[in-house]
Motif scaffolding. Sequence first.
Motif, PDB file in Angstrom:
ATOM      1  N   ASN A  29      -2.162  13.034  -9.223  1.00 30.46           N
ATOM      2  CA  ASN A  29      -2.036  12.262 -10.460  1.00 30.46           C
ATOM      3  C   ASN A  29      -0.710  12.536 -11.167  1.00 30.46           C
ATOM      4  O   ASN A  29      -0.079  11.618 -11.695  1.00 30.46           O
ATOM      5  N   SER A  30      -0.281  13.782 -11.169  1.00 26.37           N
ATOM      6  CA  SER A  30       0.993  14.144 -11.774  1.00 26.37           C
ATOM      7  C   SER A  30       2.153  13.482 -11.016  1.00 26.37           C
ATOM      8  O   SER A  30       3.108  12.991 -11.629  1.00 26.37           O
TER       9      SER A  30
ATOM     10  N   LEU B 165     -13.938  24.889  -2.237  1.00 24.86           N
ATOM     11  CA  LEU B 165     -13.575  23.493  -2.056  1.00 24.86           C
ATOM     12  C   LEU B 165     -13.439  22.707  -3.365  1.00 24.86           C
ATOM     13  O   LEU B 165     -12.453  21.985  -3.530  1.00 24.86           O
ATOM     14  N   PRO B 166     -14.359  22.839  -4.313  1.00 24.90           N
ATOM     15  CA  PRO B 166     -14.182  22.095  -5.575  1.00 24.90           C
ATOM     16  C   PRO B 166     -12.874  22.431  -6.299  1.00 24.90           C
ATOM     17  O   PRO B 166     -12.245  21.553  -6.892  1.00 24.90           O
ATOM     18  N   ARG B 167     -12.442  23.671  -6.214  1.00 22.50           N
ATOM     19  CA  ARG B 167     -11.171  24.063  -6.846  1.00 22.50           C
ATOM     20  C   ARG B 167      -9.998  23.359  -6.169  1.00 22.50           C
ATOM     21  O   ARG B 167      -9.082  22.870  -6.834  1.00 22.50           O
ATOM     22  N   TYR B 168     -10.034  23.300  -4.824  1.00 19.37           N
ATOM     23  CA  TYR B 168      -8.966  22.621  -4.090  1.00 19.37           C
ATOM     24  C   TYR B 168      -8.989  21.120  -4.356  1.00 19.37           C
ATOM     25  O   TYR B 168      -7.940  20.487  -4.461  1.00 19.37           O
ATOM     26  N   GLN B 169     -10.173  20.547  -4.484  1.00 20.01           N
ATOM     27  CA  GLN B 169     -10.287  19.121  -4.791  1.00 20.01           C
ATOM     28  C   GLN B 169      -9.691  18.815  -6.160  1.00 20.01           C
ATOM     29  O   GLN B 169      -8.956  17.839  -6.323  1.00 20.01           O
ATOM     30  N   GLU B 170      -9.998  19.658  -7.135  1.00 22.90           N
ATOM     31  CA  GLU B 170      -9.469  19.454  -8.482  1.00 22.90           C
ATOM     32  C   GLU B 170      -7.949  19.622  -8.508  1.00 22.90           C
ATOM     33  O   GLU B 170      -7.230  18.809  -9.102  1.00 22.90           O
ATOM     34  N   GLU B 171      -7.461  20.668  -7.852  1.00 21.20           N
ATOM     35  CA  GLU B 171      -6.014  20.899  -7.816  1.00 21.20           C
ATOM     36  C   GLU B 171      -5.296  19.746  -7.133  1.00 21.20           C
ATOM     37  O   GLU B 171      -4.261  19.275  -7.614  1.00 21.20           O
ATOM     38  N   SER B 172      -5.826  19.283  -6.022  1.00 26.66           N
ATOM     39  CA  SER B 172      -5.164  18.191  -5.293  1.00 26.66           C
ATOM     40  C   SER B 172      -5.156  16.907  -6.120  1.00 26.66           C
ATOM     41  O   SER B 172      -4.169  16.171  -6.118  1.00 26.66           O
ATOM     42  N   ALA B 173      -6.233  16.631  -6.834  1.00 27.59           N
ATOM     43  CA  ALA B 173      -6.283  15.449  -7.702  1.00 27.59           C
ATOM     44  C   ALA B 173      -5.257  15.579  -8.826  1.00 27.59           C
ATOM     45  O   ALA B 173      -4.542  14.611  -9.142  1.00 27.59           O
ATOM     46  N   ASP B 174      -5.151  16.762  -9.426  1.00 24.33           N
ATOM     47  CA  ASP B 174      -4.184  16.989 -10.502  1.00 24.33           C
ATOM     48  C   ASP B 174      -2.750  16.800 -10.007  1.00 24.33           C
ATOM     49  O   ASP B 174      -1.937  16.147 -10.671  1.00 24.33           O
ATOM     50  N   VAL B 175      -2.428  17.369  -8.844  1.00 21.91           N
ATOM     51  CA  VAL B 175      -1.073  17.248  -8.296  1.00 21.91           C
ATOM     52  C   VAL B 175      -0.765  15.794  -7.952  1.00 21.91           C
ATOM     53  O   VAL B 175       0.319  15.283  -8.255  1.00 21.91           O
TER      54      VAL B 175
ATOM     55  N   LYS C  90       7.160   6.884 -14.237  1.00 19.27           N
ATOM     56  CA  LYS C  90       8.176   7.132 -15.264  1.00 19.27           C
ATOM     57  C   LYS C  90       9.577   6.903 -14.704  1.00 19.27           C
ATOM     58  O   LYS C  90      10.398   6.214 -15.312  1.00 19.27           O
ATOM     59  N   GLU C  91       9.845   7.464 -13.521  1.00 18.63           N
ATOM     60  CA  GLU C  91      11.168   7.306 -12.908  1.00 18.63           C
ATOM     61  C   GLU C  91      11.430   5.845 -12.539  1.00 18.63           C
ATOM     62  O   GLU C  91      12.537   5.339 -12.723  1.00 18.63           O
ATOM     63  N   PHE C  92      10.417   5.151 -12.026  1.00 11.92           N
ATOM     64  CA  PHE C  92      10.564   3.742 -11.679  1.00 11.92           C
ATOM     65  C   PHE C  92      10.944   2.922 -12.913  1.00 11.92           C
ATOM     66  O   PHE C  92      11.846   2.087 -12.874  1.00 11.92           O
ATOM     67  N   LYS C  93      10.271   3.190 -14.024  1.00  8.29           N
ATOM     68  CA  LYS C  93      10.544   2.471 -15.276  1.00  8.29           C
ATOM     69  C   LYS C  93      11.969   2.742 -15.752  1.00  8.29           C
ATOM     70  O   LYS C  93      12.676   1.822 -16.187  1.00  8.29           O
ATOM     71  N   GLU C  94      12.417   4.011 -15.658  1.00  4.82           N
ATOM     72  CA  GLU C  94      13.770   4.374 -16.095  1.00  4.82           C
ATOM     73  C   GLU C  94      14.827   3.668 -15.250  1.00  4.82           C
ATOM     74  O   GLU C  94      15.847   3.227 -15.760  1.00  4.82           O
ATOM     75  N   ARG C  95      14.572   3.561 -13.946  1.00  3.80           N
ATOM     76  CA  ARG C  95      15.576   2.981 -13.043  1.00  3.80           C
ATOM     77  C   ARG C  95      15.547   1.455 -13.001  1.00  3.80           C
ATOM     78  O   ARG C  95      16.583   0.831 -12.850  1.00  3.80           O
ATOM     79  N   SER C  96      14.361   0.862 -13.102  1.00  5.76           N
ATOM     80  CA  SER C  96      14.259  -0.589 -12.937  1.00  5.76           C
ATOM     81  C   SER C  96      14.108  -1.345 -14.248  1.00  5.76           C
ATOM     82  O   SER C  96      14.326  -2.553 -14.296  1.00  5.76           O
ATOM     83  N   GLY C  97      13.669  -0.640 -15.296  1.00 11.93           N
ATOM     84  CA  GLY C  97      13.453  -1.302 -16.565  1.00 11.93           C
ATOM     85  C   GLY C  97      12.115  -2.016 -16.652  1.00 11.93           C
ATOM     86  O   GLY C  97      11.827  -2.704 -17.618  1.00 11.93           O
ATOM     87  N   ARG C  98      11.288  -1.880 -15.634  1.00 10.21           N
ATOM     88  CA  ARG C  98       9.961  -2.503 -15.667  1.00 10.21           C
ATOM     89  C   ARG C  98       8.914  -1.501 -15.201  1.00 10.21           C
ATOM     90  O   ARG C  98       9.227  -0.508 -14.564  1.00 10.21           O
TER      91      ARG C  98
ATOM     92  N   MET D   9       0.847  -1.198   0.000  1.00  7.66           N
ATOM     93  CA  MET D   9       0.000   0.000   0.000  1.00  7.66           C
ATOM     94  C   MET D   9       0.883   1.248   0.000  1.00  7.66           C
ATOM     95  O   MET D   9       1.757   1.407   0.850  1.00  7.66           O
ATOM     96  N   PHE D  10       0.640   2.105  -0.969  1.00  2.92           N
ATOM     97  CA  PHE D  10       1.397   3.344  -1.147  1.00  2.92           C
ATOM     98  C   PHE D  10       0.428   4.505  -0.936  1.00  2.92           C
ATOM     99  O   PHE D  10      -0.615   4.562  -1.577  1.00  2.92           O
ATOM    100  N   THR D  11       0.767   5.413  -0.023  1.00  7.34           N
ATOM    101  CA  THR D  11      -0.121   6.529   0.304  1.00  7.34           C
ATOM    102  C   THR D  11       0.522   7.854  -0.086  1.00  7.34           C
ATOM    103  O   THR D  11       1.690   8.103   0.222  1.00  7.34           O
ATOM    104  N   VAL D  12      -0.263   8.700  -0.769  1.00  5.64           N
ATOM    105  CA  VAL D  12       0.168  10.044  -1.146  1.00  5.64           C
ATOM    106  C   VAL D  12      -0.726  11.027  -0.392  1.00  5.64           C
ATOM    107  O   VAL D  12      -1.945  10.974  -0.501  1.00  5.64           O
ATOM    108  N   THR D  13      -0.099  11.906   0.394  1.00  6.07           N
ATOM    109  CA  THR D  13      -0.840  12.912   1.150  1.00  6.07           C
ATOM    110  C   THR D  13      -0.478  14.292   0.623  1.00  6.07           C
ATOM    111  O   THR D  13       0.676  14.710   0.685  1.00  6.07           O
ATOM    112  N   TYR D  14      -1.483  14.974   0.093  1.00  9.47           N
ATOM    113  CA  TYR D  14      -1.337  16.341  -0.412  1.00  9.47           C
ATOM    114  C   TYR D  14      -1.907  17.261   0.662  1.00  9.47           C
ATOM    115  O   TYR D  14      -3.031  17.058   1.119  1.00  9.47           O
TER     116      TYR D  14
END
Length: 103
Positions: free
Chosen positions: A49-50, A37-47, A57-65, A16-21
């Motif tokens: 997801n990014s 609140l909807p603006r903050y919800q959208e921004e937090s989801a965008d950040v 991307k970094e995991f793939k570059e470093r591990s090859g999988r 389990m991997f947790t991301v806290t914004y």
Amino acid sequence: KNSPTRSVKTSLSGDMFTVTYTMIVTFGSESAMSHQLPRYQEESADVTNSYIKDLKKEFKERSGRALKVKEASTSDSVEVIYTAPHMPRKTAYYRRVTTYTVS
């Protein structure tokens, strides 16, 4: 990704991997909070997801999988941290916690 008013923190426990914004926000009134609140919800989801996209991307570059993650849950909250007497303005933490299963 971090700034004086927002941060992204992560933790890994088993598969389990947790991301806290977290972002410091200011509301002029209770009604303003519900409108912003909807603006903050959208921004937090965008950040979030990014962040996950960059991580994969970094995991793939470093591990090859590929790193496979699936969103298991997400929730958000507002915690008021400062309010002045006789003033409607409130300062708060806006948090979004998203948990993923990793494979």
